[in-house]
Enzyme design. Structure first.
Site, PDB file in Angstrom:
ATOM      1  CG  ASN A   8      -0.141  93.655 138.602  1.00  0.00           C
ATOM      2  OD1 ASN A   8       0.709  93.886 137.764  1.00  0.00           O
ATOM      3  ND2 ASN A   8      -0.522  92.418 138.916  1.00  0.00           N
ATOM      4  N   PRO A  62      -4.247  80.566 142.311  1.00  0.00           N
ATOM      5  CG  PRO A  62      -3.984  79.349 140.339  1.00  0.00           C
ATOM      6  CD  PRO A  62      -4.893  80.334 141.014  1.00  0.00           C
TER       7      PRO A  62
HETATM    8  N1  CTP Z   1       3.688  84.298 142.347  1.00  0.00           N
HETATM    9  C1  CTP Z   1       3.088  83.286 141.623  1.00  0.00           C
HETATM   10  N2  CTP Z   1       1.745  83.081 141.756  1.00  0.00           N
HETATM   11  C2  CTP Z   1       1.009  83.849 142.562  1.00  0.00           C
HETATM   12  C3  CTP Z   1       1.606  84.882 143.320  1.00  0.00           C
HETATM   13  C4  CTP Z   1       2.963  85.079 143.180  1.00  0.00           C
HETATM   14  O1  CTP Z   1       3.780  82.608 140.868  1.00  0.00           O
HETATM   15  N3  CTP Z   1      -0.293  83.619 142.662  1.00  0.00           N
HETATM   16  C5  CTP Z   1       5.142  84.469 142.243  1.00  0.00           C
HETATM   17  C6  CTP Z   1       5.600  85.756 141.582  1.00  0.00           C
HETATM   18  O2  CTP Z   1       5.800  85.559 140.184  1.00  0.00           O
HETATM   19  C7  CTP Z   1       6.896  86.041 142.298  1.00  0.00           C
HETATM   20  C8  CTP Z   1       6.693  85.466 143.684  1.00  0.00           C
HETATM   21  O3  CTP Z   1       5.637  84.522 143.551  1.00  0.00           O
HETATM   22  O4  CTP Z   1       7.974  85.335 141.715  1.00  0.00           O
HETATM   23  C9  CTP Z   1       6.353  86.418 144.762  1.00  0.00           C
HETATM   24  O5  CTP Z   1       5.311  87.258 144.406  1.00  0.00           O
HETATM   25  P1  CTP Z   1       4.800  88.368 145.416  1.00  0.00           P
HETATM   26  O6  CTP Z   1       3.647  89.086 144.791  1.00  0.00           O
HETATM   27  O7  CTP Z   1       5.954  89.172 145.920  1.00  0.00           O
HETATM   28  O8  CTP Z   1       4.330  87.521 146.651  1.00  0.00           O
HETATM   29  P2  CTP Z   1       3.018  86.786 147.020  1.00  0.00           P
HETATM   30  O9  CTP Z   1       3.274  85.339 147.004  1.00  0.00           O
HETATM   31  O10 CTP Z   1       1.879  87.272 146.206  1.00  0.00           O
HETATM   32  O11 CTP Z   1       2.841  87.209 148.546  1.00  0.00           O
HETATM   33  P3  CTP Z   1       2.484  88.650 149.184  1.00  0.00           P
HETATM   34  O12 CTP Z   1       1.672  89.401 148.150  1.00  0.00           O
HETATM   35  O13 CTP Z   1       1.744  88.302 150.404  1.00  0.00           O
HETATM   36  O14 CTP Z   1       3.797  89.308 149.473  1.00  0.00           O
END
Ligand code: CTP
Length: 403
Positions: free
Chosen positions: A208, A305
């Site tokens: 990304n 994860p």
């Molecule tokens: N994060 C993480 N591991 C993942 C996904 C996210 O540690 N596999 C952490 C990111 O570093 C951030 C937070 O979770 O601090 C939220 O990430 P975000 O991308 O906003 O959310 P997601 O959990 O991926 O959920 P969604 O994409 O459905 O909003």
């Protein structure tokens, strides 16, 4: 932090003196008001005209010449300074400073200093390792002097070892910390930063647009507030902070492994998940480079994860802060993530505004309150987020825990 700071740069006679030019130039660019003093020996390495041009002011080299500083340049230059920065600092100037010898302008400047003084040593590794130098450094530190470096590496004399001057860009990165209070002193902070890269085949992958800029700004801010900082970083594109331990990884699973490895080895006070972890990876990674004439590859994605949730729900784990990059419904999503990730605080922003940009606007969401930060540059946003973290840590280790 360096804008309008009055900084006197004292240059002593080592080959690294040429790098002091870049330090002066960088300080001026950052808005500092810089004066330069040089030893006689330093002028053998770099002409004083160079420093005059870079600082925009006459350079002082002696107590006996008439300078714009007047008859007592060692006093006047100190009156000017919020910081006296000795760069490069030779073994000789460290010895003189440690013993209070003042037999030329620069040593007199150091003896008469009334502000902060910081030394950036540069010398051959045997001179640095000599017990006399080490004694002098220890004495100066005990007296309150700051030290930046030295680093290890290739030396001008052909040796390889400790004593190499810290690079100008890293000096400029570390200097603001000298002016900062230290509410995170003694705290250990672990962070994830940047994107992850999930390979499809040997040359293609899923990733990304995260640059690592906000994450590294947070790492710098935590370092400047006194924390001992370790960053598990995906493939970032921006300059890494100095004075921070970086563990480079590529995939989400490697990132989780590195984070859990750190937490298993020793306790951390704070975990900040800033990384834009790729949500999915390819279940069966293709070997080599997939050729177009082999047809469209059939990719099956599986979920990665959740690193933040793993740390947030870890028994006895650190206080946990997460980010939420959202397209809509910022607050609602932030509350949901607080719960789901087991985090004490979620920093929510609009994904489109934050990615690959110098500025950010965030909502800081905890159980009890919501605070808005920005729009502001990512360094300022980082500092303000960390002050919220300081509050959380103080709550977590409140008075009743001390009983
Ligand atoms: N994060 C993480 N591991 C993942 C996904 C996210 O540690 N596999 C952490 C990111 O570093 C951030 C937070 O979770 O601090 C939220 O990430 P975000 O991308 O906003 O959310 P997601 O959990 O991926 O959920 P969604 O994409 O459905 O909003």
């Amino acid at each position: 932090m360096l804008k309008n700071r009055k900084i006197t740069v004292a240059v002593t006679g080592g080959i690294a003196a040429y790098k002091a030019c870049e330090v002066v130039r960088g300080l001026v660019k950052l808005g500092a008001d810089v004066r330069v003093a040089m030893t006689e020996n330093a002028t053998r390495f770099v002409g004083l005209v160079t420093f005059e041009a870079l600082s925009g002011h006459p350079v002082a080299t002696s107590e006996w010449e008439h300078t714009p500083e007047g008859a007592m340049p060692h006093i006047e230059l100190n009156l000017h300074a919020d910081l006296l920065l000795v760069v490069p600092a030779t073994a000789n100037i460290l010895a003189k400073a440690a013993r209070g010898i003042a037999d030329d302008l620069v040593s007199a400047l150091i003896l008469a200093h009334r502000s902060k003084v910081a030394f950036v040593p540069a010398m051959n590794r045997h001179m640095w390792g000599n017990p006399a130098t080490q004694r002098n450094v220890a004495d100066l530190k005990r007296d309150g002097a700051h030290f930046i470096g030295p680093d290890s590496g290739f030396q001008a004399c052909g040796d390889v070892g400790e004593g190499r001057m810290t690079e100008p860009a890293d000096i400029l990165d570390l200097l603001p910390g000298l002016f900062s209070e230290k509410p995170l002193s003694g705290r250990r902070v672990l962070m994830t930063v940047g994107p992850t890269y999930e390979p499809i085949d040997d040359v293609r992958g899923i990733t990304n647009r995260s640059s690592g800029r906000q994450g590294f700004a947070l790492a710098r801010a935590a370092r400047d507030l006194g924390a001992d900082v370790t960053v598990v970083a995906g493939p970032v594109t921006v300059k890494r902070p100095a004075g921070v331990r970086i563990l480079p990884v590529t995939t989400a699973r490697e990132m989780l492994g590195a984070v859990e490895g750190e937490l298993d080895r020793s306790p951390y006070d704070l975990f900040i998940g800033v990384a834009a972890v790729a949500d999915w990876r390819v279940a069966d990674r293709l070997e080599g480079k997939w050729k177009k004439d082999a047809g469209l590859p059939q990719l099956r994605l599986v979920e990665n994860p959740d690193i933040l949730a793993a740390v947030g729900h870890r028994a006895g784990g650190p206080v946990t802060i997460g980010f939420a990059a959202e397209a809509t419904d910022l607050l609602e999503n932030a509350y949901a993530k607080l719960e789901k990730k087991g985090a004490a605080m979620i920093v929510a922003n609009v994904a489109r505004d934050a990615l690959a940009s110098d500025t950010n606007r965030v909502l800081v969401v905890t159980d009890g309150e919501v605070d808005e930060i920005g729009p502001a540059d990512k360094d300022e946003v980082a500092r303000k987020i960390l002050y919220h973290a300081v509050d959380l840590l103080e709550e977590d280790y409140g008075p009743e825990d001390d009983l």
